[in-house]
Design a protein around this motif. Structure first.
Motif, PDB file in Angstrom:
ATOM      1  N   HIS A   3       0.975  -1.121  -0.074  1.00  0.00           N
ATOM      2  CA  HIS A   3       0.041  -0.061   0.032  1.00  0.00           C
ATOM      3  C   HIS A   3       0.849   1.109  -0.107  1.00  0.00           C
ATOM      4  O   HIS A   3       1.950   1.405   0.563  1.00  0.00           O
ATOM      5  CB  HIS A   3      -0.908   0.008   1.253  1.00  0.00           C
ATOM      6  CG  HIS A   3      -1.942   1.020   1.121  1.00  0.00           C
ATOM      7  ND1 HIS A   3      -1.597   2.235   1.597  1.00  0.00           N
ATOM      8  CD2 HIS A   3      -3.395   1.191   0.828  1.00  0.00           C
ATOM      9  CE1 HIS A   3      -2.774   3.106   1.320  1.00  0.00           C
ATOM     10  NE2 HIS A   3      -3.738   2.139   1.041  1.00  0.00           N
ATOM     11  N   PRO A   4       0.546   2.372  -0.865  1.00  0.00           N
ATOM     12  CA  PRO A   4       1.573   3.460  -1.033  1.00  0.00           C
ATOM     13  C   PRO A   4       1.722   3.965   0.502  1.00  0.00           C
ATOM     14  O   PRO A   4       2.752   4.653   0.651  1.00  0.00           O
ATOM     15  CB  PRO A   4       0.507   4.315  -1.803  1.00  0.00           C
ATOM     16  CG  PRO A   4      -0.317   3.617  -2.608  1.00  0.00           C
ATOM     17  CD  PRO A   4      -0.661   2.437  -1.600  1.00  0.00           C
ATOM     18  N   ALA A   5       0.908   4.069   1.317  1.00  0.00           N
ATOM     19  CA  ALA A   5       1.053   4.737   2.685  1.00  0.00           C
ATOM     20  C   ALA A   5       2.155   3.822   3.547  1.00  0.00           C
ATOM     21  O   ALA A   5       2.882   4.464   4.286  1.00  0.00           O
ATOM     22  CB  ALA A   5      -0.252   4.791   3.465  1.00  0.00           C
ATOM     23  N   VAL A   6       1.881   2.663   3.392  1.00  0.00           N
ATOM     24  CA  VAL A   6       3.044   1.791   4.075  1.00  0.00           C
ATOM     25  C   VAL A   6       4.347   1.755   3.351  1.00  0.00           C
ATOM     26  O   VAL A   6       5.310   2.153   4.222  1.00  0.00           O
ATOM     27  CB  VAL A   6       2.503   0.170   4.199  1.00  0.00           C
ATOM     28  CG1 VAL A   6       3.700  -0.860   4.216  1.00  0.00           C
ATOM     29  CG2 VAL A   6       1.140   0.167   4.799  1.00  0.00           C
ATOM     30  N   LEU A   7       4.414   1.915   1.946  1.00  0.00           N
ATOM     31  CA  LEU A   7       5.685   1.828   1.391  1.00  0.00           C
ATOM     32  C   LEU A   7       6.187   3.454   1.610  1.00  0.00           C
ATOM     33  O   LEU A   7       7.540   3.468   1.860  1.00  0.00           O
ATOM     34  CB  LEU A   7       5.386   1.547  -0.163  1.00  0.00           C
ATOM     35  CG  LEU A   7       6.760   1.519  -0.887  1.00  0.00           C
ATOM     36  CD1 LEU A   7       8.061   0.430  -0.225  1.00  0.00           C
ATOM     37  CD2 LEU A   7       6.330   1.288  -2.390  1.00  0.00           C
ATOM     38  N   GLY A   8       5.586   4.180   1.713  1.00  0.00           N
ATOM     39  CA  GLY A   8       5.888   5.821   1.857  1.00  0.00           C
ATOM     40  C   GLY A   8       6.536   5.822   3.003  1.00  0.00           C
ATOM     41  O   GLY A   8       7.581   6.464   3.321  1.00  0.00           O
ATOM     42  N   ALA A   9       5.612   5.238   4.188  1.00  0.00           N
ATOM     43  CA  ALA A   9       6.446   5.385   5.562  1.00  0.00           C
ATOM     44  C   ALA A   9       7.821   4.758   5.740  1.00  0.00           C
ATOM     45  O   ALA A   9       8.764   5.046   6.360  1.00  0.00           O
ATOM     46  CB  ALA A   9       5.508   4.823   6.571  1.00  0.00           C
ATOM     47  N   LEU A  10       7.776   3.311   4.993  1.00  0.00           N
ATOM     48  CA  LEU A  10       9.109   2.581   5.147  1.00  0.00           C
ATOM     49  C   LEU A  10      10.352   3.339   4.669  1.00  0.00           C
ATOM     50  O   LEU A  10      11.390   3.627   5.031  1.00  0.00           O
ATOM     51  CB  LEU A  10       8.841   1.301   4.496  1.00  0.00           C
ATOM     52  CG  LEU A  10       8.322   0.147   5.130  1.00  0.00           C
ATOM     53  CD1 LEU A  10       7.808  -0.918   4.216  1.00  0.00           C
ATOM     54  CD2 LEU A  10       8.806  -0.267   6.518  1.00  0.00           C
TER      55      LEU A  10
END
Length: 199
Positions: free
Chosen positions: A175-182
């Motif tokens: 998910h973009p929110a997950v990948l962005g945070a990582l």
């Protein structure tokens, strides 16, 4: 709960991308070693599950400050949070032609505070008609996740009364929110402050 494919074409759940980089030599090496000992799809999927769950510590449990987000990095550095470990498991499955999806839960403390999104993997083995969610987070006191196709054996069951949610969507990529945070986190403590709280 009925799981819903984000993409109707199953090929999307076999693809390699920047995170689920199953064509990377580090992923291929682990996949080859595991498949050499576990020849059929079921036993391979179970062995890959146990490998990611048990041989790669969850960085919050181990105190490791590094943040990984590519499957190859998780396997090489042997560390990651639930999202990263899920990506590694998905890559090992896809490396052997087994469709794998990323999926999520929203979890919270016992009083409903501090919500956070938790990462899972769904697998579709040959001959099966339904996806089966798996949790490779890593076991610890109070957590006993197991590989299972019939009855879910996740780390946690959601408690709707506390605002917890099983998200039904099956994603081909994180998910973009997950990948962005990582990708934005210089270390795990920073990541802990910026994890998504809902999708």
């Amino acid at each position: 709960m009925e799981l819903v494919q984000q993409h109707p074409d199953i090929v999307a759940y076999l693809a390699s991308d920047e995170a689920v980089d199953h064509e990377h030599p580090a992923v291929r090496e682990v996949a080859a070693r595991l498949s050499g000992e576990h020849h059929d799809a079921y036993s391979y999927a179970e062995a890959a599950y146990a490998y990611v769950r048990d041989a790669i510590p969850h960085s919050m449990d181990s105190g490791d400050l590094r943040v990984t987000w590519r499957a190859s990095d998780v396997l090489e550095q042997r560390t990651g949070i639930c999202y990263a470990k899920s990506v590694a498991y998905a890559a090992l499955l896809r490396a052997r032609g087994i469709p794998a999806a990323l999926c999520y839960q929203r979890l919270a403390d016992d009083d409903g505070s501090n919500p956070v999104v938790h990462g899972l993997v769904a697998v579709l083995l040959p001959g099966e008609r339904e996806w089966a969610r798996q949790d490779v987070r890593g076991n610890k006191p109070g957590v006993d996740a197991r590989f299972s196709l019939r009855e879910e054996r996740l780390a946690w069951s959601v408690r709707p009364e506390l605002g917890e949610v099983d998200y039904p969507e099956l994603y081909a990529t994180p998910h973009p929110a997950v990948l962005g945070a990582l990708k934005a986190a210089p270390d795990r403590p920073y990541l802990g402050r910026t994890l998504p709280t809902e999708l």
